[in-house]
Write a protein that holds these residues in place. Sequence first.
Motif, short mmCIF file in Angstrom:
data_model
loop_
_atom_site.label_atom_id
_atom_site.label_comp_id
_atom_site.label_asym_id
_atom_site.label_seq_id
_atom_site.Cartn_x
_atom_site.Cartn_y
_atom_site.Cartn_z
N ASP A 58 50.22 88.93 -2.48
CA ASP A 58 48.83 88.92 -2.05
C ASP A 58 48.59 89.84 -0.85
O ASP A 58 47.51 89.85 -0.27
N GLY A 59 49.60 90.60 -0.46
CA GLY A 59 49.43 91.58 0.62
C GLY A 59 49.88 91.10 1.99
O GLY A 59 49.94 91.89 2.93
N ARG A 60 50.18 89.77 2.12
CA ARG A 60 50.64 89.26 3.42
C ARG A 60 52.01 89.82 3.76
O ARG A 60 52.78 90.18 2.87
N PRO A 61 52.35 89.87 5.03
CA PRO A 61 53.69 90.31 5.42
C PRO A 61 54.74 89.41 4.79
O PRO A 61 54.47 88.24 4.50
N THR A 62 55.92 89.93 4.60
CA THR A 62 56.95 89.18 3.90
C THR A 62 58.21 89.12 4.73
O THR A 62 58.43 89.94 5.62
N SER A 63 59.05 88.16 4.41
CA SER A 63 60.37 88.12 5.03
C SER A 63 61.42 88.57 4.02
O SER A 63 62.61 88.46 4.25
N ALA A 64 60.96 89.07 2.84
CA ALA A 64 61.91 89.53 1.82
C ALA A 64 62.69 90.73 2.37
O ALA A 64 62.24 91.41 3.28
N SER A 65 63.86 90.96 1.78
CA SER A 65 64.74 91.96 2.38
C SER A 65 64.66 93.34 1.73
O SER A 65 65.15 94.30 2.27
#
Lengths: 340, 340
Positions: free
Chosen positions: A45-52
């Motif tokens: 949805d465009g929010r910042p992510t903590s994915a690597s």
Amino acid sequence: MISALPFPLTQARELVEPALRDAVDRLDPTSRQVAAYHLGWVEADGRPTSASGGKALRPALALLSARAAGAPADSGVPGAVAVELVHNFSLLHDDLMDGDVQRRHRATVWAVWGASTAILVGDAMLATAQQVLVDLEVPGGTPAARLLAAATQELIRGQVADLAFERRATVSVEECLAMAAGKTGALLGCSAAIGAVLNGASERLVTALTTYGDELGLAFQLVDDLLGIWGDGASTGKPVGADLRARKKSLPISFAVAAGGAASVELADWLATSGPDSDEEVSRATELVEAAGGREWAQAEAQRRLSAAERALGETDIEATIRDEFVELARFVTTGRAEP
Amino acid sequence: MISALPFPLTQARELVEPALRDAVDRLDPTSRQVAAYHLGWVEADGRPTSASGGKALRPALALLSARAAGAPADSGVPGAVAVELVHNFSLLHDDLMDGDVQRRHRATVWAVWGASTAILVGDAMLATAQQVLVDLEVPGGTPAARLLAAATQELIRGQVADLAFERRATVSVEECLAMAAGKTGALLGCSAAIGAVLNGASERLVTALTTYGDELGLAFQLVDDLLGIWGDGASTGKPVGADLRARKKSLPISFAVAAGGAASVELADWLATSGPDSDEEVSRATELVEAAGGREWAQAEAQRRLSAAERALGETDIEATIRDEFVELARFVTTGRAEP
């Protein structure tokens, strides 16, 4: 999980990501958002992510190869961006073709946005990869674009072979290796040479670096295939036994089926069934791959490929510290702890 | 149906097909067979065919543009091959995304071989297109590759917009024109300039030729959209009324919906329904597009675009006979008799 990243991977993330973001920013807004999600920069949805995101192996090789040619790491950045875009183009299309709904513990693009979006954003990434190189105003730009175009062809050729294997009962080890050389080796070979090519390196150095990358690619694929059978789902993102359940003609499985003997025959018979499989059956099939020698062979073959990669570097006059970084990187990504 | 082909189309078929076959021959055997089928050279089982293939508009423009730069037609052949490959890459992927089962009166590639094959052979064609240009050893090769890469991006951008339109209730005429400029105009603009770029033509000539192609692309799309409503299925290969049944936001329909008035409102209301549609309903909707001015506007707009294309040529010092061939070609492909 990954405690100490080798320097080239850390450096690649720092140097390459801004340029990769610039390239992605040139896409239309829809494709840009999808690409940013796929690359692990934002949530769907465009929010910042903590994915690597990925581990930037190909960009790291591209920067190292610039340094191998005696040039600064950042001269390899356009090559790094281009190979990373081609890699991600292939992931987007492969995930769709394979029907994979997860990658790096996140939903795949086609699973979120549908098949058409995965096709188009993959297309846009492939077109952008070439564009990054042909738009360069350095003499090495066109040779680098040539190298990338040839590697892309081999990559697609490997994927065509992989798909064709699905419709066949058995595949020889040689065919399986040739497929992996295309699907995994070609782009790693290109990555390991493209920084040098951008800097006008000698054909001899380019050939050695390409061989290093090709061999690393095969070692990497062998380890990936081992993980597809014995790997730990939590760290790989793949369910254990997935390749056997999918009747995938991976390298250890193809070796085991071709090996002959009781385990080999029993394995082949089981692979000819169509499931659904109980956990006990998958566990038995896993034992059979090992009993038929598939595990031992794949481990030894990965080691042989790794040695060949290191040997290729030994035939060059690359500075010793840079050669060590190539060697360390190859070992790191084939220890089985890193995600494919 | 097509009685007298303009000379550039005939010449393109003769000069370009051998080089296009060479490019396709470099693909893996599976992709090669699929590409040969798609290009109209063989049947799906490999037997010779009597199918006609496309009409080679883009290759014809590429050769003409080489001649516009004062060079021989055959110097434009690599550009012609490249644009034709990009065009066919986009057809392979678009047919899949749109779910179209027929093209040029034959089953589409995905309908015969499945989605994965259509994706991969499309990918291979796109990669080959760039490869043909970057592998050239002429000074114009890299500029031509740049032109193609930029046009490919616009083409994909147009297709992304087209797909996004499907999920929207209405689309403005401006948005629809911008989409067509990408999806149809960009590659025609590139085709009409690439032969000149390969020959190191002046920026002024390249700009004029690109404008000609861009405008021709819009004229072409307007005529295609008119055929999608009023066209004769036998000659276009599209069922009459297909665009209305599909609720496609084509140019005449978008104009009619935005025009205001009773017909416009009735049309918009009908488009908001979801079928299945009786022949009477489609026939009524067709009348409404006309009553709201969509037909007349699209015809006039196509004529305006064609005039703009011709005007762009008039601002150059292209030899008169070659300019006449450009003009004749543009008129031929927008008479509505040629297949889109």
